[in-house]
Write a protein that holds these residues in place. Structure first.
Motif, mmCIF file in Angstrom:
data_model
loop_
_atom_site.group_PDB
_atom_site.id
_atom_site.type_symbol
_atom_site.label_atom_id
_atom_site.label_comp_id
_atom_site.label_asym_id
_atom_site.label_seq_id
_atom_site.Cartn_x
_atom_site.Cartn_y
_atom_site.Cartn_z
ATOM 1 N N THR A 95 0.812 -1.226 0.000
ATOM 2 C CA THR A 95 0.000 0.000 0.000
ATOM 3 C C THR A 95 0.841 1.269 0.000
ATOM 4 N N SER A 96 2.164 1.135 0.094
ATOM 5 C CA SER A 96 3.029 2.313 0.025
ATOM 6 C C SER A 96 3.389 2.660 -1.407
ATOM 7 N N GLN A 97 3.020 1.779 -2.353
ATOM 8 C CA GLN A 97 3.290 2.015 -3.767
ATOM 9 C C GLN A 97 2.001 1.835 -4.556
ATOM 10 N N ILE A 98 1.316 2.955 -4.840
ATOM 11 C CA ILE A 98 0.040 2.914 -5.553
ATOM 12 C C ILE A 98 0.140 3.760 -6.812
ATOM 13 N N GLY A 99 -0.277 3.193 -7.936
ATOM 14 C CA GLY A 99 -0.322 3.914 -9.197
ATOM 15 C C GLY A 99 -1.725 3.888 -9.773
ATOM 16 N N LEU A 100 -2.012 4.838 -10.657
ATOM 17 C CA LEU A 100 -3.340 4.950 -11.268
ATOM 18 C C LEU A 100 -3.212 5.010 -12.787
ATOM 19 N N ILE A 101 -4.099 4.299 -13.473
ATOM 20 C CA ILE A 101 -4.174 4.365 -14.932
ATOM 21 C C ILE A 101 -5.649 4.490 -15.312
ATOM 22 N N GLY A 102 -5.936 5.305 -16.323
ATOM 23 C CA GLY A 102 -7.318 5.418 -16.784
ATOM 24 C C GLY A 102 -7.371 5.785 -18.250
ATOM 25 N N HIS A 103 -8.467 5.386 -18.902
ATOM 26 C CA HIS A 103 -8.674 5.706 -20.313
ATOM 27 C C HIS A 103 -9.860 6.648 -20.460
ATOM 28 N N SER A 104 -9.698 7.719 -21.240
ATOM 29 C CA SER A 104 -10.789 8.638 -21.553
ATOM 30 C C SER A 104 -11.365 9.249 -20.270
ATOM 31 N N LEU A 105 -12.657 9.054 -19.999
ATOM 32 C CA LEU A 105 -13.236 9.609 -18.772
ATOM 33 C C LEU A 105 -12.553 9.025 -17.539
ATOM 34 N N GLY A 106 -12.117 7.778 -17.633
ATOM 35 C CA GLY A 106 -11.347 7.173 -16.546
ATOM 36 C C GLY A 106 -10.001 7.845 -16.385
ATOM 37 N N GLY A 107 -9.402 8.283 -17.494
ATOM 38 C CA GLY A 107 -8.147 9.017 -17.431
ATOM 39 C C GLY A 107 -8.329 10.352 -16.737
#
Length: 370
Positions: free
Chosen positions: A221-233
């Motif tokens: 939980t000390s290493q969190i990344g986020l990816i999203g496409h379009s509205l998710g981006g």
């Protein structure tokens, strides 16, 4: 793939013409003629199915880890469902993909993915699998009523909301910025609420050593990344600015909707001007690249083009369209080409492999110090 589509499309045209001939030719109005018309109709359907949905194998991963999968349903009892009138709490189906053979006491970085409008949580499975094979855990959300279809914990199937579809259809940032801003704030409130709730739920389960899901034991939980496409981006861009526990954010062609604070007297959006607080990668296709400095909702993206640095990166993939940034191009390259308005020119498999390489390199740099 293009040659295959042209051949099948030509075959469909000839089969359709023959079907019309069988139906309207008077001499064919006998049992044998009706059978001929029926068989030509069946052939037309089969050819159409092959054209729209060719069978394509999964793209092979390049990492050393095999992949496990677990599903969960998270119900947020602090939020009433926006797109339903039954007073129900908002429920979010999620799926985890994680390394199958874990080393003892090994922890892996967590990547959360948010799909685009009308997408599904499996929309970028090729990318998830590649990341997992290299030692990441990926969790993807079905944003209920904003995804094409999902199934809730009690077995109820939920389709995309008609209200949400009307909102998307009426959105015109160039001509109606005030109305667009209302939509943006509504969508960002719902989706950012979803992501924050899911992340907080996961972190809480990890800290409590919850054994309901096997995957909880392996999440760092000390290493969190986020990816999203379009509205998710757009959503992950907003969450990345909002939280202080996000190590990296990747946006697959999306404007900074959460950064829009207001509309000025000339109808231009007023964006947040503070520096972005974490490592950021924006990936664009032909669908938006040439318009980043012209479209109002992408003004912040254009500003970040001029701020290129080690932690702020922008990548343009030429020869593809918006939907080519997802796995939709694998099961249906023909529909992808239509939805992308003809932008799609490159091989879908090669495009997805390139996206995998770009995203993996970026995440390794900022989440694994490689």
């Amino acid at each position: 793939m293009k040659t295959r589509s042209i051949i099948l499309a030509t075959a469909m045209f000839l089969e359709f013409a023959f079907l019309i001939y069988c139906i309207f030719q008077k001499s064919n109005r006998v049992p044998l003629g009706y059978i001929c018309a029926f068989l030509s109709f069946v052939l037309l359907l089969c050819t159409g199915w092959l054209l729209l949905f060719p069978k394509v194998p999964l793209i092979a991963t390049t990492g050393s880890y095999d992949i496990s999968e677990e599903n969960a349903f998270y119900k947020d009892t602090t939020r009433i469902e926006t797109y339903a009138n039954d007073g129900s709490y908002r429920e979010l189906p999620v799926t985890f993909w994680y390394p199958k053979k874990q080393e003892e006491n090994q922890k892996y970085p967590l990547i959360l993915f948010s799909h685009g409008s009308f997408g599904v949580k499996e929309s970028n499975l090729t990318l998830y699998r590649e990341l997992v094979s290299h030692g990441y855990i990926v969790v993807s959300i079905d944003h209920t009523y904003q995804c094409f279809s999902t199934k809730l914990s009690e077995g109820k199937t939920v389709r995309v909301s008609g209200e949400f579809m009307k909102e998307i259809a009426s959105e015109d940032s160039q001509k109606k910025p005030e109305e667009s801003l209302l939509h943006f704030k509504k969508w960002m409130s719902i989706r950012m609420g979803d992501i924050n709730f899911v992340l907080n739920t996961i972190i809480d389960n990890v800290l409590k050593n919850n054994e309901e899901l096997d995957v909880y034991k392996y999440i760092d939980t000390s290493q969190i990344g986020l990816i999203g496409h379009s509205l998710g981006g757009s959503t992950v861009l907003g969450v990345g600015r909002q939280r202080n526990d996000i190590a990296a954010v990747i946006s697959l062609e999306a404007p900074f909707l959460a950064d829009i604070n207001d509309v000025d007297e000339k109808g231009n959006f007023i964006f947040e001007q503070a520096d972005y607080p974490t490592a950021l990668l924006n990936i664009y296709s032909d669908a938006s690249w040439k318009n980043l400095r012209n479209w109002k909702q992408y003004e912040e993206n254009a500003r970040f083009l001029d701020m290129e640095s080690e932690t702020i990166q922008n990548v343009y993939l030429e020869g593809i369209g918006h939907f080519s940034l997802t796995d939709f191009s694998l099961p249906s390259p023909f529909l992808t080409m239509l939805f992308d308005g003809g932008h799609t020119k490159n091989n879908p498999q090669e495009t997805l492999i390139e996206i995998n390489e770009i995203c993996l390199s970026f995440l390794n740099k900022f989440m694994k110090s490689e």
